[in-house]
Scaffold this motif. Structure first.
Motif, PDB file in Angstrom:
ATOM      1  N   LYS A 194       0.853  -1.190   0.000  1.00  0.00           N
ATOM      2  CA  LYS A 194       0.000   0.000   0.000  1.00  0.00           C
ATOM      3  C   LYS A 194       0.891   1.242   0.000  1.00  0.00           C
ATOM      4  CE  LYS A 194      -3.490   2.137   2.958  1.00  0.00           C
ATOM      5  NZ  LYS A 194      -4.224   2.002   4.221  1.00  0.00           N
ATOM      6  N   LEU A 195       0.517   2.217  -0.788  1.00  0.00           N
ATOM      7  CA  LEU A 195       1.271   3.466  -0.782  1.00  0.00           C
ATOM      8  C   LEU A 195       1.080   4.165   0.558  1.00  0.00           C
ATOM      9  CD1 LEU A 195       0.559   4.883  -4.341  1.00  0.00           C
ATOM     10  CD2 LEU A 195       2.588   3.676  -3.536  1.00  0.00           C
ATOM     11  N   ARG A 196       2.169   4.656   1.103  1.00  0.00           N
ATOM     12  CA  ARG A 196       2.117   5.366   2.378  1.00  0.00           C
ATOM     13  C   ARG A 196       1.549   6.774   2.183  1.00  0.00           C
ATOM     14  NH1 ARG A 196       4.816   3.947   6.984  1.00  0.00           N
ATOM     15  NH2 ARG A 196       6.018   2.444   5.806  1.00  0.00           N
ATOM     16  N   SER A 197       1.889   7.360   1.037  1.00  0.00           N
ATOM     17  CA  SER A 197       1.417   8.711   0.723  1.00  0.00           C
ATOM     18  C   SER A 197       1.592   8.947  -0.774  1.00  0.00           C
ATOM     19  CB  SER A 197       2.209   9.752   1.516  1.00  0.00           C
ATOM     20  OG  SER A 197       3.512   9.886   0.984  1.00  0.00           O
ATOM     21  N   LYS A 198       1.306  10.137  -1.209  1.00  0.00           N
ATOM     22  CA  LYS A 198       1.512  10.502  -2.615  1.00  0.00           C
ATOM     23  C   LYS A 198       2.980  10.799  -2.909  1.00  0.00           C
ATOM     24  CE  LYS A 198      -3.073  12.446  -3.262  1.00  0.00           C
ATOM     25  NZ  LYS A 198      -3.843  13.635  -3.643  1.00  0.00           N
ATOM     26  N   ASN A 199       3.783  10.927  -1.877  1.00  0.00           N
ATOM     27  CA  ASN A 199       5.199  11.241  -2.024  1.00  0.00           C
ATOM     28  C   ASN A 199       5.935  10.001  -2.558  1.00  0.00           C
ATOM     29  OD1 ASN A 199       7.930  11.740  -1.728  1.00  0.00           O
ATOM     30  ND2 ASN A 199       7.742  12.648   0.305  1.00  0.00           N
ATOM     31  N   GLN A 248       8.675   8.241  -0.270  1.00  0.00           N
ATOM     32  CA  GLN A 248       8.345   7.494   0.942  1.00  0.00           C
ATOM     33  C   GLN A 248       8.173   6.021   0.593  1.00  0.00           C
ATOM     34  OE1 GLN A 248       4.962   9.071   3.050  1.00  0.00           O
ATOM     35  NE2 GLN A 248       6.335  10.134   4.438  1.00  0.00           N
TER      36      GLN A 248
END
Length: 129
Positions: free
Chosen positions: A94-99, A102
């Protein structure tokens, strides 16, 4: 380059794994064409370096290392590791954020399907024969 020219050098071994084998456990596909366990065989063990590096890389606690491996420190040894080829357990990423810098969240969910343990235990039994 040395491997290409002289067939020598670090590319001539599989990172310390010098033998491979594929086996069908009693849980394998009925056709027999899809082994469910692979064996990696190496001419050393966790105790081969007196516990200096390998145990730390594997994250073995001192308690486990001292109990299982210290009695055979620096002795000639070899390793056979059964590996599960077709796990039924499924993890997720899962992506942690749009960054994009990260790291994602990774949950491998190892052994969440009971069949995976059964197959691996059968692989260990075959290795011990």
């Amino acid at each position: 380059m040395e491997y290409i020219i002289r067939e020598r050098g670090p590319m001539t071994t599989l990172g310390g794994v010098e033998g491979l084998g594929f086996v069908n456990t009693k849980y394998a596909n009925a056709s027999g064409q899809w082994p469910d366990v692979q064996f990696h065989m190496a001419p050393a063990s966790i105790n081969s370096d007196n516990g200096a590096r390998v145990r730390k890389i594997l994250g073995l606690t001192s308690f486990i290392y001292d109990y299982m491996f210290r009695p055979i420190n620096n002795r000639d040894s070899w390793t056979i590791m059964p590996l599960l080829l077709r796990p039924k357990s499924r993890g997720w990423i899962k992506l942690r954020s749009k960054n994009p810098f990260q790291y994602p969240i990774v949950n491998p969910n190892y052994f969440s399907h009971p069949q995976d343990i059964k197959v691996l235990v059968e692989g260990v039994k075959i290795a011990l024969k």
